[in-house]
Design a protein around this motif. Structure first.
Motif, mmCIF file in Angstrom:
data_model
loop_
_atom_site.group_PDB
_atom_site.id
_atom_site.type_symbol
_atom_site.label_atom_id
_atom_site.label_comp_id
_atom_site.label_asym_id
_atom_site.label_seq_id
_atom_site.Cartn_x
_atom_site.Cartn_y
_atom_site.Cartn_z
ATOM 1 N N GLU A 96 -9.965 -4.540 -5.586
ATOM 2 C CA GLU A 96 -10.555 -3.223 -5.329
ATOM 3 C C GLU A 96 -11.147 -3.162 -3.921
ATOM 4 O O GLU A 96 -11.121 -2.116 -3.265
ATOM 5 N N ILE A 97 -11.646 -4.298 -3.455
ATOM 6 C CA ILE A 97 -12.240 -4.327 -2.108
ATOM 7 C C ILE A 97 -11.158 -4.232 -1.036
ATOM 8 O O ILE A 97 -11.354 -3.579 -0.010
ATOM 9 N N ILE A 98 -10.016 -4.856 -1.282
ATOM 10 C CA ILE A 98 -8.901 -4.713 -0.331
ATOM 11 C C ILE A 98 -8.546 -3.232 -0.197
ATOM 12 O O ILE A 98 -8.362 -2.703 0.903
ATOM 13 N N GLN A 99 -8.480 -2.560 -1.341
ATOM 14 C CA GLN A 99 -8.116 -1.142 -1.334
ATOM 15 C C GLN A 99 -9.164 -0.302 -0.611
ATOM 16 O O GLN A 99 -8.831 0.593 0.173
ATOM 17 N N LEU A 100 -10.425 -0.627 -0.855
ATOM 18 C CA LEU A 100 -11.508 0.118 -0.222
ATOM 19 C C LEU A 100 -11.493 -0.068 1.298
ATOM 20 O O LEU A 100 -11.662 0.888 2.062
ATOM 21 N N LEU A 101 -11.246 -1.291 1.747
ATOM 22 C CA LEU A 101 -11.162 -1.552 3.178
ATOM 23 C C LEU A 101 -9.999 -0.779 3.804
ATOM 24 O O LEU A 101 -10.138 -0.185 4.885
ATOM 25 N N ALA A 102 -8.865 -0.791 3.112
ATOM 26 C CA ALA A 102 -7.689 -0.101 3.641
ATOM 27 C C ALA A 102 -7.947 1.405 3.710
ATOM 28 O O ALA A 102 -7.619 2.046 4.718
ATOM 29 N N LEU A 103 -8.559 1.948 2.657
ATOM 30 C CA LEU A 103 -8.891 3.379 2.656
ATOM 31 C C LEU A 103 -9.773 3.737 3.848
ATOM 32 O O LEU A 103 -9.613 4.795 4.463
ATOM 33 N N ALA A 104 -10.689 2.823 4.173
ATOM 34 C CA ALA A 104 -11.667 3.115 5.219
ATOM 35 C C ALA A 104 -11.039 3.191 6.605
ATOM 36 O O ALA A 104 -11.552 3.887 7.488
ATOM 37 N N VAL A 105 -9.940 2.471 6.813
ATOM 38 C CA VAL A 105 -9.362 2.402 8.169
ATOM 39 C C VAL A 105 -8.034 3.158 8.296
ATOM 40 O O VAL A 105 -7.426 3.162 9.369
ATOM 41 N N ALA A 106 -7.579 3.790 7.187
ATOM 42 C CA ALA A 106 -6.217 4.342 7.154
ATOM 43 C C ALA A 106 -6.079 5.644 7.939
ATOM 44 O O ALA A 106 -5.704 6.676 7.394
ATOM 45 N N ARG A 107 -6.377 5.595 9.221
ATOM 46 C CA ARG A 107 -6.041 6.734 10.074
ATOM 47 C C ARG A 107 -4.521 6.812 10.201
ATOM 48 O O ARG A 107 -3.845 5.798 10.013
ATOM 49 N N PRO A 108 -3.969 7.963 10.582
ATOM 50 C CA PRO A 108 -2.524 8.031 10.753
ATOM 51 C C PRO A 108 -2.044 6.951 11.722
ATOM 52 O O PRO A 108 -2.602 6.788 12.806
ATOM 53 N N GLY A 109 -1.048 6.194 11.310
ATOM 54 C CA GLY A 109 -0.479 5.164 12.177
ATOM 55 C C GLY A 109 -1.200 3.828 12.155
ATOM 56 O O GLY A 109 -0.742 2.876 12.780
ATOM 57 N N ALA A 110 -2.316 3.742 11.440
ATOM 58 C CA ALA A 110 -3.091 2.495 11.453
ATOM 59 C C ALA A 110 -2.300 1.358 10.811
ATOM 60 O O ALA A 110 -1.534 1.560 9.876
ATOM 61 N N VAL A 111 -2.504 0.153 11.351
ATOM 62 C CA VAL A 111 -1.747 -1.031 10.915
ATOM 63 C C VAL A 111 -2.636 -2.005 10.155
ATOM 64 O O VAL A 111 -3.767 -2.287 10.561
ATOM 65 N N LEU A 112 -2.106 -2.519 9.046
ATOM 66 C CA LEU A 112 -2.702 -3.648 8.334
ATOM 67 C C LEU A 112 -1.801 -4.848 8.586
ATOM 68 O O LEU A 112 -0.603 -4.786 8.322
ATOM 69 N N LEU A 113 -2.373 -5.913 9.123
ATOM 70 C CA LEU A 113 -1.590 -7.089 9.487
ATOM 71 C C LEU A 113 -2.001 -8.294 8.646
ATOM 72 O O LEU A 113 -3.189 -8.530 8.419
ATOM 73 N N SER A 114 -0.999 -9.007 8.162
ATOM 74 C CA SER A 114 -1.284 -10.273 7.494
ATOM 75 C C SER A 114 -0.144 -11.247 7.806
ATOM 76 O O SER A 114 0.635 -10.999 8.728
ATOM 77 N N VAL A 115 -0.089 -12.331 7.076
ATOM 78 C CA VAL A 115 0.962 -13.315 7.305
ATOM 79 C C VAL A 115 1.894 -13.328 6.108
ATOM 80 O O VAL A 115 1.554 -12.818 5.031
ATOM 81 N N GLU A 116 3.057 -13.943 6.279
ATOM 82 C CA GLU A 116 4.003 -14.069 5.164
ATOM 83 C C GLU A 116 4.580 -15.471 5.130
ATOM 84 O O GLU A 116 4.953 -15.991 6.175
ATOM 85 N N PRO A 117 4.639 -16.082 3.935
ATOM 86 C CA PRO A 117 4.229 -15.516 2.653
ATOM 87 C C PRO A 117 2.723 -15.611 2.428
ATOM 88 O O PRO A 117 2.097 -16.591 2.799
#
Ligand code: PLP
Length: 364
Positions: A96-117
């Motif tokens: 739920e916290i991941i979602q809340l953080l993403a909601l907070a920064v989700a301006r148009p075009g905003a990027v969430l970056l992580s690693v894979e896998p």
């Protein structure tokens, strides 16, 4: 003349990207030895269970919970050694916290970056909130590729970076110096996700005060409270005060608050269980290394990643023998022929290794 009402055409209002998603899959596990979800396999001591039963009996479930969860936050603060001036935000699980953080920064075009896998929810939640997701490949040994990370940060200017430390599903801790460089280079927030902190040698909580853009997220799921759904984000008040506005009121229920406070007051019990899990992890790793054809990866978490030929058939063979683990084959290409097993009780681990050996012999 009566006005003609427009014809209502039944339309599907769902977003295309939502329809294209695959739901997070939870395998049925009834009657199985359950080693798929990184749960703590140990039950609580009887006296503690009795105390919890009394607490639950007396709980005011007709009332909304304490919206600020003051008692719970105080216990979390106490057991987590938060640096001075750092605050806590509570989530119904850290998902739920991941979602809340993403909601907070989700301006148009905003990027969430992580690693894979890594943890699949980072990418899924990017889609939920309409962010662009960038996954930077790890090196072949699952360590951070420093150059690729710094290049991607420069190029993509991510609003949010997630690094699982230790990483799931690979089990390793990334190089701490490289993470610090990433935090320094990142233009936005960097969240170090310490879901497996109880089993790992290192943490970024002591570094919170050194970096303005660092947040540390933890969950109590892997420590033995998966059923309660409780996670937290630690960081500077200035950030958390803003994020609090997005937290739905009463997201942590009365029973979760009561039981978690009680369990954290007995944190030593949980830490002792985590210690047993770490000991079993070493034994399980050694046992797996004796199975011909299995290649293991060392782990700082409560699970072990391993590679084996015909992984999906091995997974199915284990299931037929009553052991449920996680099949990562046919997910990310770097995880071809990979399976992940959660460290269980000594009996469970033994049954798993016997079933694995038996399955591999049969497939040979
Ligand atoms: C399990 C896990 C979580 C989520 O845990 P919750 O049960 O939602 O608190 C978050 N991050 C990682 C890396 C995990 O493995």
């Amino acid at each position: 003349m009566s006005s003609v009402r427009p014809v209502v055409v039944p339309a599907n209002p769902l977003r295309l990207e939502v329809m294209a998603l695959h739901a997070y899959h939870v395998a049925p596990a009834s009657g199985m030895i359950k080693l798929d979800a990184m749960e703590n396999p140990y039950v609580l001591p009887q006296d503690l269970r009795d105390e919890i039963a009394r607490l639950v009996a007396d709980a005011e479930i007709n009332r909304y919970p304490d919206a600020g969860a003051q008692l719970l936050k105080a216990e979390i603060r106490r057991v987590s050694n938060l640096p001075h001036g750092m605050d806590i935000l509570l989530g119904n699980g850290s998902d739920e916290i991941i979602q809340l953080l993403a909601l907070a920064v989700a301006r148009p075009g905003a990027v969430l970056l992580s690693v894979e896998p890594s943890f699949v929810m980072y990418k899924m939640i990017s889609t939920f909130v309409g962010m662009r997701y960038v996954g930077v490949p790890l090196d072949d040994d699952f360590s951070l590729n420093r150059k690729a990370m710094l290049d991607a940060i420069r190029q993509e200017q991510p609003a949010l970076v997630f690094l699982a430390y230790p990483n799931n599903p690979t089990g390793n801790l990334f190089d701490a110096a490289t993470i610090k460089q990433i935090i320094e280079a990142a233009p936005g927030l960097v969240v170090v996700d310490e879901a497996y902190y109880a089993f790992a040698r290192d943490s970024f909580i002591p570094h919170l005060a050194h970096y303005d853009n660092l947040l540390v997220m933890r969950t109590f799921s892997k420590l033995g409270m998966a059923g309660l759904r409780l996670g937290f984000l630690a960081g500077a008040k200035a950030w958390l005060n803003q994020l609090e506005k997005l937290r739905l009121p009463y997201n942590v229920g009365v029973l979760s608050q009561l039981v978690a406070v009680k369990l954290l007051q007995h944190h030593d019990v949980l830490l002792e269980q985590a210690e047993r899990i770490k000991q079993q992890r070493a034994r399980l790793l050694a046992a797996l290394n004796t199975v011909v054809g299995v290649r293991t990866y060392s782990s700082e978490a409560n699970f072990i990643l391993f590679r084996v030929a015909k992984a999906t058939q091995v997974f199915e063979g284990l299931k037929q023998r009553g052991v449920l683990i996680k099949n990562l084959n046919s997910g990310h290409p770097a995880l071809t022929d990979c399976l992940r097993v959660t460290v269980g009780t000594p009996d469970e681990n033994r049954s798993f290794v016997v079933a694995l050996q038996d399955t591999i012999n049969q497939l040979a």
